[in-house]
Design an enzyme around this catalytic site. Structure first.
Site, PDB file in Angstrom:
ATOM      1  N   HIS A 175      36.212  46.955  48.015  1.00 33.60           N
ATOM      2  CA  HIS A 175      36.184  46.385  46.667  1.00 33.60           C
ATOM      3  C   HIS A 175      34.799  45.918  46.238  1.00 33.60           C
ATOM      4  O   HIS A 175      34.673  45.285  45.187  1.00 33.60           O
ATOM      5  CB  HIS A 175      37.140  45.191  46.570  1.00 33.60           C
ATOM      6  CG  HIS A 175      38.580  45.565  46.509  1.00 33.60           C
ATOM      7  ND1 HIS A 175      39.214  45.953  45.352  1.00 33.60           N
ATOM      8  CD2 HIS A 175      39.535  45.622  47.476  1.00 33.60           C
ATOM      9  CE1 HIS A 175      40.486  46.225  45.599  1.00 33.60           C
ATOM     10  NE2 HIS A 175      40.705  46.030  46.877  1.00 33.60           N
ATOM     11  N   LYS A 207      37.185  36.281  33.659  1.00 37.50           N
ATOM     12  CA  LYS A 207      37.068  36.853  35.000  1.00 37.50           C
ATOM     13  C   LYS A 207      36.433  35.791  35.896  1.00 37.50           C
ATOM     14  O   LYS A 207      35.988  34.748  35.433  1.00 37.50           O
ATOM     15  CB  LYS A 207      36.237  38.130  34.995  1.00 37.50           C
ATOM     16  CG  LYS A 207      34.876  37.994  34.315  1.00 37.50           C
ATOM     17  CD  LYS A 207      34.140  39.325  34.264  1.00 37.50           C
ATOM     18  CE  LYS A 207      34.716  40.258  33.237  1.00 37.50           C
ATOM     19  NZ  LYS A 207      35.493  41.349  33.765  1.00 37.50           N
ATOM     20  N   ARG A 208      36.416  36.074  37.172  1.00 38.12           N
ATOM     21  CA  ARG A 208      35.788  35.158  38.121  1.00 38.12           C
ATOM     22  C   ARG A 208      34.333  34.910  37.730  1.00 38.12           C
ATOM     23  O   ARG A 208      33.638  35.806  37.286  1.00 38.12           O
ATOM     24  CB  ARG A 208      35.884  35.769  39.521  1.00 38.12           C
ATOM     25  CG  ARG A 208      35.298  34.956  40.639  1.00 38.12           C
ATOM     26  CD  ARG A 208      35.756  35.510  41.982  1.00 38.12           C
ATOM     27  NE  ARG A 208      35.505  36.940  42.104  1.00 38.12           N
ATOM     28  CZ  ARG A 208      34.403  37.451  42.665  1.00 38.12           C
ATOM     29  NH1 ARG A 208      33.462  36.654  43.127  1.00 38.12           N
ATOM     30  NH2 ARG A 208      34.253  38.752  42.772  1.00 38.12           N
ATOM     31  N   LYS A 216      28.771  39.430  37.321  1.00 39.28           N
ATOM     32  CA  LYS A 216      29.613  39.642  36.137  1.00 39.28           C
ATOM     33  C   LYS A 216      28.897  39.197  34.861  1.00 39.28           C
ATOM     34  O   LYS A 216      29.345  39.472  33.766  1.00 39.28           O
ATOM     35  CB  LYS A 216      30.947  38.916  36.302  1.00 39.28           C
ATOM     36  CG  LYS A 216      31.775  39.488  37.469  1.00 39.28           C
ATOM     37  CD  LYS A 216      33.089  38.767  37.651  1.00 39.28           C
ATOM     38  CE  LYS A 216      33.856  39.265  38.864  1.00 39.28           C
ATOM     39  NZ  LYS A 216      34.415  40.616  38.687  1.00 39.28           N
ATOM     40  N   THR A 261      39.864  45.174  36.379  1.00 45.85           N
ATOM     41  CA  THR A 261      41.185  45.453  35.813  1.00 45.85           C
ATOM     42  C   THR A 261      41.390  44.674  34.515  1.00 45.85           C
ATOM     43  O   THR A 261      42.227  45.051  33.703  1.00 45.85           O
ATOM     44  CB  THR A 261      42.320  45.105  36.801  1.00 45.85           C
ATOM     45  OG1 THR A 261      42.189  43.747  37.237  1.00 45.85           O
ATOM     46  CG2 THR A 261      42.283  46.035  38.011  1.00 45.85           C
ATOM     47  N   LYS A 314      43.460  45.647  30.958  1.00 44.73           N
ATOM     48  CA  LYS A 314      44.466  44.811  30.294  1.00 44.73           C
ATOM     49  C   LYS A 314      44.094  44.550  28.844  1.00 44.73           C
ATOM     50  O   LYS A 314      44.943  44.624  27.937  1.00 44.73           O
ATOM     51  CB  LYS A 314      44.603  43.486  31.042  1.00 44.73           C
ATOM     52  CG  LYS A 314      45.128  43.619  32.466  1.00 44.73           C
ATOM     53  CD  LYS A 314      44.807  42.393  33.291  1.00 44.73           C
ATOM     54  CE  LYS A 314      45.047  42.677  34.767  1.00 44.73           C
ATOM     55  NZ  LYS A 314      44.437  41.667  35.645  1.00 44.73           N
TER      56      LYS A 314
END
Length: 858
Positions: free
Chosen positions: A393, A585-586, A591, A693, A697
């Site tokens: 991952h 998100k985290r 990110k 993901t 969504k």
């Protein structure tokens, strides 16, 4: 509610004709309805709820107790769930089905009531039944806590996969840890993240059931004794010093419009001996509970802080505990069917390692087969290499787990011996055959990383052992081959493969966005929740004014609902007419929430300079948790909250810009945010996000993506088309070139061009007290990380492109017809990103399962 009362209601509602059907015959109809677990009407569901309220919960006077009604409703649902679960177990045994055992340290399950009702086909009946009782089903669904078993995308992916496995009728069981508190509950104190325990099961959880018959005993520490056998051979005996007791809790996983109900089995850690009477009687009350407290700590929280040696040891034990319990359980289930016929084990059992957290399962299966069941080393190793497969991952080297050899030797001395033997065989046979006498290659591929502290490379063990290793998006899997494991790809041609991630549309549209789901039902003949590719028919409606009007009216209603949630959680008032720009998100540097932050600062400066700037009002909405020990991530949260305080109350900018950081981001909050999103921020540095993901969504619910060519963004762009997505930033190849040339963020900071001058002004602004009155420099950590820290994720390099993409996005939104078409096309083209498709890819290329359908309960 008694049988007689139900009969009376059926007559009154004309479900039966009192003139033609006798009371006795009607009672038979009712009893038959009650007996059925799969075909339930509103009257029967109502009877079940009332029955459980009175006779299971013993609360007949609960007219205003929503928690009691929620529990009774869950118990009513469970009648159908457990009937199907029993039928599923019997079917799998009868068919001798090969099973997939999914090992994951996280399962981000969210709430289960709405999802289970939809999957069972009972949502409408339950809704009608509860309305007749004076309750709103959507309101009752809010009473349940999220199952706090995960953190981010890794855990949510695992949850979606379990849903799909049951929906597609595959024999599967998920294994994880029964965390008492999960990660943590996030609050803000003057803008700073504060972590408190997430007591998600303080008053019990109706969706889980304890399985004491599956209890496992797990040894730790101690030493290994060599015993010489009569034939001169050496037998190794592990004498442990401590034993943990693993208690199994099962959460049923309900398939959608399927009779299959699989299980998520979670392990709770307890002491082998709970209580020391001698210490207690001597007045040593603390010591009397010492072993119990220490044991329970293992399953207390997800990801205990490993900044200390004690924290590292706890996390290591936590991983071993859940792996050892799971391996013992897998073997026990196999032996019930096949006794000790180990030749069948690899044919019946597949084990998927979700990231490197469950890697110790490899060594545990080796140890168990050899030490406990008497297999030869050769046979045990052959089984392991057929049974295990591994999902990678991450491309971040620091995220590939390594554990110190000393820790292994202290906690798992026997497992370390197996590790050494695997490594020796691997280097001397496999590596030597391809790269003879190449010590540099041996050192690079060895399971042991030499250095001041010798470390075990867990990802290497996964790759060496597994028969398949998959990435989770096309570009990610390619980079795994080219950059992360190129030597392994050369050594094992065909082992490294791809399975692009997916999400379940049952939860991420049907359950969380009922307004849009109803519109799809009216316009699509197929059951789109099971065949997501049927959404493509919407592409023919994307430019039709009438459909656009319906679609965007639903989006507006969802935004209105989100505004209420925002005000409830933060006190901030926002307009549903603004662009809702979402980054959920985290919280992690790769990110790039801080790229978003820097752009918001630039917009704020532009509006202060020109309040009449042509710009449609925009609300930037964040949701994220930062790991407790992640300093910069916490500073980014603090900075965003302080910016929000200032920007949201600055009347000079005419409400054209607002910032919201929603606390305690989790599945149930995501389900409220995603339907109201206009824009999906997927802005990770190219080559750093494995898949994502959240991007799927949000797009499924009609949000338009602004993103880099990273992870699954590339495949989303291929599906929706370049006109329906905003792509920006350096590509993977360009990022590599920047690094090769010697990237220096100060080149942007010191450049006097207009855009780079804006970057400098924004970063310097963080040194002042503009956002923290009287406390200059409180937000400087972000500037230091970008300039002094070398900007490892190329925020400054991508800023101009990001800013230009936002300008194009804002302009596009002002063209209502164009934006509606873009939003519809995003929903229409998400068929590929169904977790059902992901599972079918795993089944065909890795697991090789056959569907095993349970019969409808009669």
């Amino acid at each position: 509610m008694s049988i007689e009362e139900v009969v009376k209601e059926m007559v009154e509602t004309k479900m039966v004709n009192s003139n033609k059907v006798t009371k006795k015959a009607t009672k038979k109809i009712v009893r038959k309805t009650i007996k059925s677990a799969s075909k339930i009407n509103a009257t029967e569901f109502k009877a079940r709820v009332v029955h459980h309220l009175k006779y299971t919960l013993g609360d007949s006077d609960a007219s205003t107790n929503k928690q009691a009604w929620w529990q009774a409703t869950c118990l009513a649902v469970n009648e159908s769930v457990f009937a199907k679960l029993q039928e599923t177990k019997e079917t799998h045994i009868k068919n001798d089905a090969r099973s997939i055992n999914y090992l994951s340290l996280e399962y981000l399950m969210g709430r289960l009531l709405s999802n289970n009702l939809h999957n069972l086909g009972l949502f409408e009946a339950a809704d009608k039944a509860l309305k007749s009782l004076g309750f709103d089903l959507a309101d009752l669904c809010e009473q349940g806590a999220d199952l706090a078993l995960g953190n981010g995308g890794l855990g949510r992916l695992a949850a979606c996969f379990l849903d799909s496995l049951a929906t597609l009728d595959y024999a599967a069981i998920g294994y994880g840890i029964h965390y008492e508190h999960g990660l943590f509950k996030q609050n803000f104190n003057q803008g700073r993240q504060v972590e408190t325990p997430d007591v998600w099961r303080e008053f019990g959880n109706p969706w889980e059931v304890c399985r004491p018959e599956a209890t496992q005993y797990i040894p730790l520490y101690g030493y290994v004794e060599k015993q010489v056998q009569t034939d001169g051979s050496i037998k190794k005996i592990w004498h442990s010093e401590q034993t943990l007791k693993g208690i199994a809790w099962d959460v049923p996983i309900v398939g959608y419009k399927s009779n299959t109900v699989n299980v998520l089995r979670l392990w709770e850690s307890r002491a082998d001996e709970h209580f020391d009477w001698e210490h207690f009687n001597q007045g040593n009350y603390h010591d009397a509970h010492h072993h119990q407290v220490a044991a329970e700590t293992v399953s207390k929280v997800l990801y205990p802080n490993d900044d200390t040696e004690a924290g590292k040891e706890l996390r290591f034990i936590q991983q071993y505990f859940f792996c050892a319990c799971s391996i013992k359980d897998i073997i026990n289930r196999f032996q019930k069917q096949h006794s000790n016929d180990w030749n069948k084990f690899a044919d019946q059992v597949a084990i998927q390692l979700n990231d490197t957290h469950p890697t110790i399962a490899i060594l545990e299966l080796m140890r168990t087969l050899k030490d406990d069941h008497g297999l030869s080393w050769h046979d045990a190793w052959a089984i392991c290499r057929k049974v295990f497969s591994y999902t990678n991952h991450t491309l971040l080297p620091e995220a590939l787990e390594k554990w110190s050899v000393n820790l292994f030797e202290k906690v798992l001395p026997r497992h370390l011996e197996f590790l050494y033997q695997i490594n020796e065989q691997f280097l001397n046979q496999e590596v030597e055959a391809v790269w003879p006498k190449n010590n540099a290659m041996r050192a690079k591929l060895s399971l042991i990383e030499e250095g001041d502290e010798r470390m075990v490379r867990m990802a290497h063990l996964c790759v060496i052992t597994s028969h398949k290793v998959n990435g989770v998006a096309q570009i990610h899997s390619q980079l795994v081959k080219e950059d992360l494991f190129p030597e392994f790809d050369q050594l094992y041609p065909g082992k490294l493969t791809n399975v692009t991630n997916g999400i379940t549309p049952r939860r991420w549209l049907k359950a969380c966005n009922p307004l849009l789901a109803n519109l799809l039902n009216k316009n699509i003949d197929d059951d789109w929740a099971k065949n997501l590719n049927s959404l493509t028919v919407l592409s023919e409606l994307a430019d039709k004014a009438s459909f656009q009007k319906q679609f965007m009216a639903i989006k507006h209603k969802n935004k209105v609902a989100l505004t209420a949630e925002i005000e409830n959680l933060t006190g901030i008032k926002v307009s549903p007419d603004a662009i809702f720009d979402i980054q959920i998100k985290r919280l992690h540097e790769y990110k790039r929430q801080h790229l978003n932050l820097l752009h918001i600062l630039a917009l704020y400066r532009r509006l202060l300079a020109n309040p009449d700037l042509e710009m449609h009002p925009q609300v930037f909405i964040f949701g994220a948790k930062a790991a407790p020990g992640y300093y910069l991530a916490k500073e980014i949260i603090y900075c965003l909250n302080k910016m929000a305080d200032k920007i949201n109350n600055d009347h000079r900018i005419n409400n054209k810009l607002k910032v919201v950081f929603l606390p305690n981001y989790r599945v149930s909050l995501a389900e409220k945010i995603i339907p109201g999103a206009d824009v999906s921020e997927q802005i990770s540095t190219a080559g750093k996000e494995a898949s994502g993901t959240g991007n799927m969504k949000l797009a499924l619910n009609g949000a338009v993506t602004i993103g880099t060519l990273d992870g699954a963004n590339i495949e989303i762009a291929e599906e929706v088309g370049d006109d329906n997505i905003f792509i920006f930033g350096n590509t993977v190849e360009q990022i590599k070139t920047l690094d090769e040339q010697g990237y220096d963020p100060r080149d942007y900071y010191n450049d006097d061009s207009e855009i780079n001058s804006e970057i400098k002004s924004c970063l310097d602004w963080l040194d002042t007290d503009h956002f923290t009155p009287g406390r200059p420099g409180e937000l400087s950590a972000i500037k230091r990380s970008l300039l002094d820290g070398g900007d490892p994720y190329k925020v400054l390099a991508d800023f101009e492109s990001y800013s230009n993409a936002h300008k194009a996005l804002n302009k596009a939104y002002q063209n209502k017809k164009r934006w509606a078409s873009m939003a519809i096309m995003n929903t229409a083209m998400m068929g590929k990103f169904n977790s059902d498709r992901s599972i079918e890819d795993y089944v065909a290329n890795i697991w090789h399962l056959d569907a095993s359908k349970a019969k409808a309960n009669k």
